[in-house]
Write an enzyme that holds these catalytic residues in place. Structure first.
Site, PDB file in Angstrom:
ATOM      1  N   GLU A 220      -6.257   6.596  -1.293  1.00  0.00           N
ATOM      2  CA  GLU A 220      -6.087   5.532  -0.525  1.00  0.00           C
ATOM      3  C   GLU A 220      -6.555   4.259  -1.294  1.00  0.00           C
ATOM      4  O   GLU A 220      -6.236   3.338  -0.927  1.00  0.00           O
ATOM      5  CB  GLU A 220      -6.840   5.737   0.738  1.00  0.00           C
TER       6      GLU A 220
ATOM      7  N   HIS B  67       0.899  -1.147  -0.061  1.00  0.00           N
ATOM      8  CA  HIS B  67       0.018  -0.074   0.000  1.00  0.00           C
ATOM      9  C   HIS B  67       0.901   1.233   0.188  1.00  0.00           C
ATOM     10  O   HIS B  67       0.545   2.133  -0.896  1.00  0.00           O
ATOM     11  CB  HIS B  67      -0.740  -0.091   1.055  1.00  0.00           C
ATOM     12  N   GLU B  68       1.932   1.419   0.836  1.00  0.00           N
ATOM     13  CA  GLU B  68       2.643   2.308   0.824  1.00  0.00           C
ATOM     14  C   GLU B  68       3.732   2.550  -0.360  1.00  0.00           C
ATOM     15  O   GLU B  68       3.533   3.674  -1.025  1.00  0.00           O
ATOM     16  CB  GLU B  68       3.463   2.350   1.943  1.00  0.00           C
TER      17      GLU B  68
ATOM     18  N   ASP C  40      -4.781   1.115  -2.124  1.00  0.00           N
ATOM     19  CA  ASP C  40      -5.126  -0.037  -1.587  1.00  0.00           C
ATOM     20  C   ASP C  40      -5.498  -1.294  -2.621  1.00  0.00           C
ATOM     21  O   ASP C  40      -5.023  -2.457  -2.917  1.00  0.00           O
ATOM     22  CB  ASP C  40      -6.575  -0.152  -0.928  1.00  0.00           C
TER      23      ASP C  40
ATOM     24  N   HIS D 188       1.454   4.171  -2.957  1.00  0.00           N
ATOM     25  CA  HIS D 188       1.387   5.795  -2.984  1.00  0.00           C
ATOM     26  C   HIS D 188       2.503   6.182  -3.785  1.00  0.00           C
ATOM     27  O   HIS D 188       2.471   7.233  -4.548  1.00  0.00           O
ATOM     28  CB  HIS D 188       1.526   6.296  -1.403  1.00  0.00           C
TER      29      HIS D 188
HETATM   30 ZN   LIG Z   1      -2.316   5.243   2.540  1.00  0.00          ZN
END
Ligand SMILES: [Zn+2]
Length: 414
Positions: free
Chosen positions: A355, A277-278, A359, A281
């Protein structure tokens, strides 16, 4: 006129904040007896009961703090205490001393205004968080943190303000463009320096030890083209039982930091999901996009600041001498939030979109939604998250979608 307008803005923001808070409280109470079917699988009954109590306790504290903050702001800007302080610190100073004393004035005012809120912060950490088992800090550590924060404000904040005011005097009418550029360069520098110089003042960062978990996470990073040299672990458990992961820096300076509490709570494939997830980004370009948006907003902020600085009525309405920059900066810092508040949901709307995208990136990187869903559920359980926020409350304040929204998005488009 200006005073009345400002007072109306303070009351309007407080009313909106209290209304959203009450709305959320009612929504949580409505579901307090039993979790609604949509979230019943996420927490067992005792955990859910505890999460409701935690949410309500935080809600009660927030209500007091909102009223207190609005009262303090009104007192600060209407009582005349700031012009009094300004006369003490700056006197009738003109010439080259003005940048110096102006920076001191803002710093001293900022520190003084942060003091009355300290009892609330103490209560939150050592009463509220303590009661629910999250507090791991000690009074000594808490006080040392505050003193370090103060030292940083002096060491970093003072020279920055001084440079800004000196710039204003040096370049004339276009100062706000130069000031904006200075702030932008400073922020980019901080992105790189913060994890290297400032974070270690408060926490210990260690590379993830070489074991199976590290090999697994680095393999995932390689697979998602992140090319990480190392993954850092931060000792968040020193202060709090809450868990998190975050991303700092950019380009060559990027790094991913996992809380030790997170590593203790999640299974390896769930940690993979959080890491993915990070990385999402980063790979989806969220960081430069957010930097660009914030730079554009700050340019608008500096333009507004320049306009107010040129409008003699602004400083004089609050009892300050006109044609001096420092009071305008301070008033702008104190009052701009009254307008910015109303745009909170717009910023959060875009943040939530990022987000969802991160995800989805994590789900695709792991080939299934289950690890991400598992991680989110465990995080909600361990952090006693509010599973039933009012949609208006979460829509306004939440930078991340709610757990239910994230789960639905994760399983929907497989
Ligand atoms: Zn996030």
């Amino acid at each position: 006129m200006v005073i009345i307008f400002t007072a109306i803005l303070i009351v309007m923001r407080l009313a909106a904040e209290l209304w959203l808070n009450a709305l959320n409280r009612r929504e949580v109470l409505r579901h307090a007896a039993a979790a609604p079917p949509a979230v019943a699988a996420i927490m067992d009954a005792p955990t859910y009961e505890k999460a409701v109590a935690y949410t309500l306790a935080k809600n009660r504290l927030a209500r007091w703090m909102l009223v207190f903050d609005a009262g303090l702001l009104a007192l600060a800007v209407f009582s005349g205490v700031l012009p009094w302080l300004f006369a003490r610190v700056c006197g009738p100073s003109t010439g080259s001393g003005q940048a110096w004393s102006g920076a001191w004035f803002i710093l001293i005012a900022g520190v003084l205004l942060s003091l009355p809120g300290l009892p609330f912060e103490w209560w939150e950490q050592f009463r509220l968080e303590e009661k629910f088992g999250f507090n791991k800090s000690t009074l000594r550590l808490w006080l040392v943190d505050k003193l370090k924060g103060l030292a940083l404000a002096v060491v970093i904040g003072f020279p920055l303000l001084w440079a800004l005011f000196a710039l204003v005097r040096a370049v004339g009418g276009t100062w706000w463009l130069w000031g904006w550029a200075l702030m932008f360069v400073f922020q980019m520098l901080m992105l790189v320096l913060y994890p290297k110089l400032i974070l270690p003042l408060f926490n210990k960062l260690t590379p993830l030890p070489e074991d199976e978990l590290r090999a697994r996470l680095l393999a995932l990073a390689e697979r998602t083209k992140f090319h990480a040299q190392t993954i850092q672990v931060i000792d968040g458990s020193k202060r709090s039982g809450h868990s998190n992961a975050f991303f700092t820096g950019f380009g060559r300076f990027r790094r991913i930091v996992l809380f030790d509490t997170l590593i203790a709570q999640l299974a390896p494939e769930e940690l993979e999901a959080v890491l993915a997830h990070e990385i999402g980004h980063y790979r989806l370009g969220h960081i430069p996009r957010m930097l660009a948006v914030s730079a554009a907003l700050q340019l608008g902020g500096f333009a507004a600041l320049a306009w107010l600085a040129h409008s003699a009525w602004f400083a004089s309405a609050f009892g300050f001498p006109t044609d001096i920059m420092a009071p305008v900066f301070l008033l702008f810092g104190l009052l701009s939030g009254l307008a910015v508040f109303w745009f909170t949901p717009i910023g959060n709307f875009f943040s939530r979109r990022h987000e969802y995208q991160a995800d989805a990136f994590a789900r695709d990187a792991l080939g299934a939604p289950a690890p991400m869903v598992g991680a989110l559920r465990k995080l909600a359980q361990k952090n006693l998250s509010n599973l039933t926020p009012h949609p208006l409350f979460s829509g306004f304040y939440y930078s991340h979608p709610t757990l239910v929204e994230r789960e639905q998005a994760l399983v929907k488009t497989v």
